[in-house]
Design an enzyme around this catalytic site. Structure first.
Site, PDB file in Angstrom:
ATOM      1  N   GLY A  14       0.709  -0.883   0.158  1.00  0.00           N
ATOM      2  CA  GLY A  14      -0.174   0.224   0.229  1.00  0.00           C
ATOM      3  C   GLY A  14       1.164   1.324  -0.015  1.00  0.00           C
ATOM      4  N   THR A  67      -6.043 -10.757  13.638  1.00  0.00           N
ATOM      5  CA  THR A  67      -7.039 -10.386  13.765  1.00  0.00           C
ATOM      6  C   THR A  67      -6.719  -8.593  12.633  1.00  0.00           C
ATOM      7  OG1 THR A  67      -8.020 -10.000  16.111  1.00  0.00           O
ATOM      8  CG2 THR A  67      -8.666  -8.378  14.197  1.00  0.00           C
ATOM      9  N   CYS A 113      16.549  -0.108   0.903  1.00  0.00           N
ATOM     10  CA  CYS A 113      16.649  -0.703   2.734  1.00  0.00           C
ATOM     11  C   CYS A 113      17.846  -0.437   2.653  1.00  0.00           C
ATOM     12  CB  CYS A 113      16.865  -1.975   2.722  1.00  0.00           C
ATOM     13  SG  CYS A 113      14.128  -2.293   2.149  1.00  0.00           S
TER      14      CYS A 113
HETATM   15  N1  PLP Z   1       9.538  -5.300  -3.553  1.00  0.00           N
HETATM   16  C1  PLP Z   1      10.155  -3.773  -4.074  1.00  0.00           C
HETATM   17  C2  PLP Z   1      10.198  -3.749  -5.900  1.00  0.00           C
HETATM   18  C3  PLP Z   1       9.833  -2.735  -4.162  1.00  0.00           C
HETATM   19  O1  PLP Z   1      10.236  -1.481  -4.362  1.00  0.00           O
HETATM   20  C4  PLP Z   1       9.852  -3.097  -1.552  1.00  0.00           C
HETATM   21  C5  PLP Z   1       9.636  -1.983  -0.851  1.00  0.00           C
HETATM   22  O2  PLP Z   1      11.354  -0.829  -1.186  1.00  0.00           O
HETATM   23  C6  PLP Z   1       9.117  -3.993  -1.513  1.00  0.00           C
HETATM   24  C7  PLP Z   1       9.072  -5.239  -1.924  1.00  0.00           C
HETATM   25  C8  PLP Z   1       8.896  -4.397  -0.264  1.00  0.00           C
HETATM   26  O3  PLP Z   1       7.639  -3.381   0.465  1.00  0.00           O
HETATM   27  P1  PLP Z   1       7.267  -3.246   2.221  1.00  0.00           P
HETATM   28  O4  PLP Z   1       8.339  -1.849   2.438  1.00  0.00           O
HETATM   29  O5  PLP Z   1       5.803  -2.976   1.937  1.00  0.00           O
HETATM   30  O6  PLP Z   1       7.815  -4.825   2.371  1.00  0.00           O
END
Ligand code: PLP
Length: 406
Positions: free
Chosen positions: A204, A241, A329
């Site tokens: 989301g 939940t 990340c």
């Molecule tokens: N997959 C991709 C291609 C993404 O860019 C990201 C987040 O940067 C994710 C998965 C992970 O999503 P979330 O941060 O909602 O775990």
């Protein structure tokens, strides 16, 4: 420091849309019932979840609401898909993914490899496009699962998902295909039926819903075992939940995203292209890392040769401009991105690569401002670079090619 905020990091996260927020509000305060409860008071929240599920189903163009699972994020969607498929298919020991996946897929695969799975990591070319021949050759009778992202978070490069599904199913109809669609949701149309995928995940917060909610499409022919075990929620496929306000918000975001798809394809793309050509025209040591590859309309990954990306980001931050080097990340580490390394981006540009990612909330004047201030920022940093001879050679080379940029 400036008070102005120009947010060009929408692949990391997005601001919550006003309509999304308003739709969520009643479910924090007045409609707080547990949707599993029997009394009438719970009917509004259980109906709200059912309505949101229909909206998400339509967003995916799934056949039935029963194919939609609510999760907490894109990472949970990917973990549920991968582990859920393998858990129900234990006799097959071969799995495939690409070298440029998000860590929520790549690190699961690395762990599975340590547990004894044979893993093939498919490469990409210098524009970030998947090697389809390598993929086709890798599929065997023992292949349980292929995970390929729809679009890459760092480059925006779109994979030809229907074609990939065709390749997989023609080599082994039993192989399951999971697609991490986190970076296409709200940017291009999604249609799981014409794509021919088995599972697809979204998150989301990448398209104007809040952080903490996602969804996983699992087609009716695919059986998965749950990642989170407990109560009977989500038809036994995801205990806990239900997060009613966030699920409602996701439903609204899906509805909103559909209505903005044309705007993304025209206006967001126009602004992205304007930013990109403004940078490439005005800055001689800038290169587009994705060449002519097909991309989502909001993303641009540009390498600034012979300078450090982190320095660019700090200078931009002082001007109120948010962008990113690598994925959300991995930025914070000095290791160059695994995506740009897989693309063989030359060492001269890999450390100075910046991702700009727009949304429907960006304006023309913001883009004009970035085009205006960025050349000065880059020049200031270039003057500190230890590669002055190489920069001079690059400047001469660009001038000979007819470029008058600084
Ligand atoms: N997959 C991709 C291609 C993404 O860019 C990201 C987040 O940067 C994710 C998965 C992970 O999503 P979330 O941060 O909602 O775990």
């Amino acid at each position: 420091m400036t008070n102005k905020l120009i947010y060009l990091d929408n692949n990391a996260t997005t601001q919550v849309d006003e309509k999304v927020l308003n739709s969520m509000m009643p479910f924090f305060k007045s409609e707080y019932a547990n949707p599993s409860s029997m009394y009438d008071f719970a009917k509004t929240s259980s109906k709200a979840i059912a309505d949101a599920r229909v909206k998400v189903k339509e967003f995916f163009n799934a056949e039935s609401e029963r194919e939609i699972l609510f999760t907490s994020c894109g990472s949970e969607s990917a973990n549920t898909a991968i582990k859920g498929v393998l858990e129900t298919n234990k006799d097959k020991r071969h799995i495939i993914t690409s070298k440029v996946e998000h860590p929520c897929v790549l690190n699961v695969y690395k762990k599975l490899e340590k547990q004894g799975y044979k893993v093939d990591y498919i490469g990409v070319n210098y524009n970030g496009e998947l090697d389809l021949e390598q993929l086709s050759e890798a599929i065997t009778d023992d292949t349980a699962l292929v995970s390929i992202m729809y679009a890459n978070n760092e480059t925006g490069v779109i994979n030809p998902i229907s074609k990939i599904a065709e390749i997989i199913k023609s080599k082994n109809p039993q192989t399951k295909f999971f697609v991490d669609a986190v970076q296409v949701a709200g940017k291009i149309p999604i249609d799981v039926q014409t794509c021919g995928v088995d599972l697809m995940g979204i998150s989301g917060h990448k398209f104007h819903a809040p952080k903490g909610v996602g969804a996983l499409y699992v087609n009716s022919k695919t059986i998965i075992s749950p990642l989170i075990i407990g109560g009977h929620q989500e038809r036994g496929k995801r205990a806990g939940t239900e997060n009613v306000p966030y699920i409602v918000g996701l439903g609204t975001a899906c509805e909103e995203a559909q209505s903005f798809l044309k705007y993304e394809a025209s206006e967001v793309k126009r602004l992205r292209d304007k930013l990109e050509s403004g940078i490439l025209k005005n800055i001689f040591n800038a290169r587009l890392n994705t060449g002519l590859a097909n991309r989502v309309p909001n993303t641009s990954n540009i390498g600034f040769e012979y300078i450090e990306g982190e320095l660019i980001l700090l200078h931009l931050s002082d001007l109120g401009i948010c962008a990113s080097s690598g994925s959300a990340c991995t930025s914070g580490s000095l290791e160059p991105s695994h995506v740009l390394r897989a693309m063989n981006v030359p060492f001269t540009a890999i450390h100075g690569s910046i991702r700009f990612s727009l949304s429907r909330f960006n304006t023309e004047s913001e883009i004009d401002y970035v085009i205006d201030v960025l050349p000065g920022v880059i020049e200031k940093i270039r003057n500190l670079s230890p590669y002055q001879d190489e920069l001079e050679a690059l400047r001469t080379q660009k001038a000979a090619a007819g470029c008058s940029c600084m």
